[in-house]
Design an enzyme around this catalytic site. Structure first.
Site, PDB file in Angstrom:
ATOM      1  N   PRO A 246      41.031  30.985  37.663  1.00  0.00           N
ATOM      2  CA  PRO A 246      40.993  32.358  38.206  1.00  0.00           C
ATOM      3  C   PRO A 246      42.079  33.286  37.680  1.00  0.00           C
ATOM      4  O   PRO A 246      42.944  33.764  38.428  1.00  0.00           O
ATOM      5  CB  PRO A 246      41.133  32.125  39.712  1.00  0.00           C
ATOM      6  CG  PRO A 246      41.942  30.871  39.822  1.00  0.00           C
ATOM      7  CD  PRO A 246      41.518  30.014  38.654  1.00  0.00           C
ATOM      8  N   CYS A 247      42.011  33.590  36.378  1.00  0.00           N
ATOM      9  CA  CYS A 247      42.976  34.521  35.799  1.00  0.00           C
ATOM     10  C   CYS A 247      42.796  35.929  36.368  1.00  0.00           C
ATOM     11  O   CYS A 247      43.701  36.762  36.264  1.00  0.00           O
ATOM     12  CB  CYS A 247      42.870  34.531  34.278  1.00  0.00           C
ATOM     13  SG  CYS A 247      41.252  34.961  33.632  1.00  0.00           S
ATOM     14  N   HIS A 248      41.642  36.191  36.995  1.00  0.00           N
ATOM     15  CA  HIS A 248      41.414  37.503  37.605  1.00  0.00           C
ATOM     16  C   HIS A 248      42.334  37.749  38.795  1.00  0.00           C
ATOM     17  O   HIS A 248      42.482  38.881  39.244  1.00  0.00           O
ATOM     18  CB  HIS A 248      39.948  37.619  38.053  1.00  0.00           C
ATOM     19  CG  HIS A 248      39.504  36.540  38.997  1.00  0.00           C
ATOM     20  ND1 HIS A 248      38.982  35.338  38.555  1.00  0.00           N
ATOM     21  CD2 HIS A 248      39.515  36.461  40.355  1.00  0.00           C
ATOM     22  CE1 HIS A 248      38.678  34.584  39.598  1.00  0.00           C
ATOM     23  NE2 HIS A 248      39.003  35.247  40.698  1.00  0.00           N
TER      24      HIS A 248
END
Length: 280
Positions: A246-248
């Site tokens: 989850p780089c978001h």
């Protein structure tokens, strides 16, 4: 996921972009619906079905003030609430269900010539994706606007691998993460090529709970590299597996989104959607 849901996401993305551009003057439901060529009633229904909340409520989750609030909140509080409500597996979704295994030098040798890779295309609540797997796990997942371009980008990572367009069990298990019922999830294994530093950063991203945000600086501190914020940003930008890693959930300390490989409108959509799941 049905074709209609994919079409609805495109409309929702247009609406989110319009809302962000015109947020200061608080456009009405009628005005937003007109922008996406729907009646107000129809737009309200598809947006609420997708997000679980109204467009007005959704925009609160995308405000800089809300982001700052999340950045300042104690992470332990979210875990305590999760435990009390029986949602610990939801809050720690990625940490509990997604595990990274680094590729060996032999597996990545000569552009991945020793790899057998299956891949397929799928719909998600955030647009179309291409997902690829080796016998050991998911090696690539990316959103795309053009299917041929999405396939070419995947193959550029492992130019000499043996590719087969095939939806296998590993991919099917991974795609369950886009569903609302996470009780059905089995462990998702990722089989990734990266430097030790990149793998360490990607593993740190898995520990950011659903509905929580972190800064580049806080990730740097967590991996004992407090002066490496720029390198952290580069490693995050090199993430080969959208959403599962989850780089978001990493934003600027100011509360602004920062960049995202698959577009800031999509990043906003994911952040808002995840916040809605926690706050419903």
């Amino acid at each position: 996921m049905s074709e209609s849901q994919s079409i609805n996401y495109q409309r929702i993305a247009e609406a989110i972009e319009y809302l962000q551009t015109n947020f200061k003057r608080q456009p009405s439901l009628d005005e937003i619906a007109e922008q996406v060529h729907l009646s107000p009633h129809h737009f309200q229904r598809i947006f609420s079905d997708w997000a679980g909340v109204s467009p007005k409520k959704f925009m609160q989750y995308l405000s800089v003030e809300y982001a700052k609030q999340l950045l300042q909140s104690r992470e332990v509080t979210l875990f305590e609430v999760a435990e009390e409500t029986g949602l610990s597996s939801t809050g720690r979704l990625h940490d509990l269900f997604v595990k990274i295994e680094g590729m060996t030098p032999g597996e990545f040798k000569n552009g991945g010539e020793n790899l057998i890779i299956n891949y397929s295309f799928a719909e998600t609540p955030f647009g179309e994706i291409i997902v690829a797997s080796t016998p050991k796990g998911i090696c690539h997942l990316a959103f795309y606007e053009d299917q041929n371009e999405g396939e070419a980008t995947m193959k550029a990572r492992f130019p000499n691998a043996d590719y087969h367009e095939l939806l296998d069990e590993i991919q099917q298990e991974a795609l369950f993460i886009f569903q609302h019922d996470w009780n059905k999830l089995n462990q998702i294994k990722l089989h990734l090529h990266g430097t030790p530093f990149q793998l360490k950063v990607w593993d740190a991203l898995l520990k950011i709970p659903l509905g929580k945000l972190k800064t580049y600086g806080s990730i740097a501190t967590e991996i004992d590299k407090p002066n490496a914020s720029r390198a952290i940003g580069t490693a995050i930008g090199s993430n080969p597996v959208a959403f599962l890693i989850p780089c978001h959930r990493v934003i600027q300390a100011s509360g602004k989104l920062g960049g995202y490989m698959w577009g800031n409108t999509r990043k906003s959509a994911i952040i808002g959607w995840e916040a809605a799941q926690i706050n419903i």
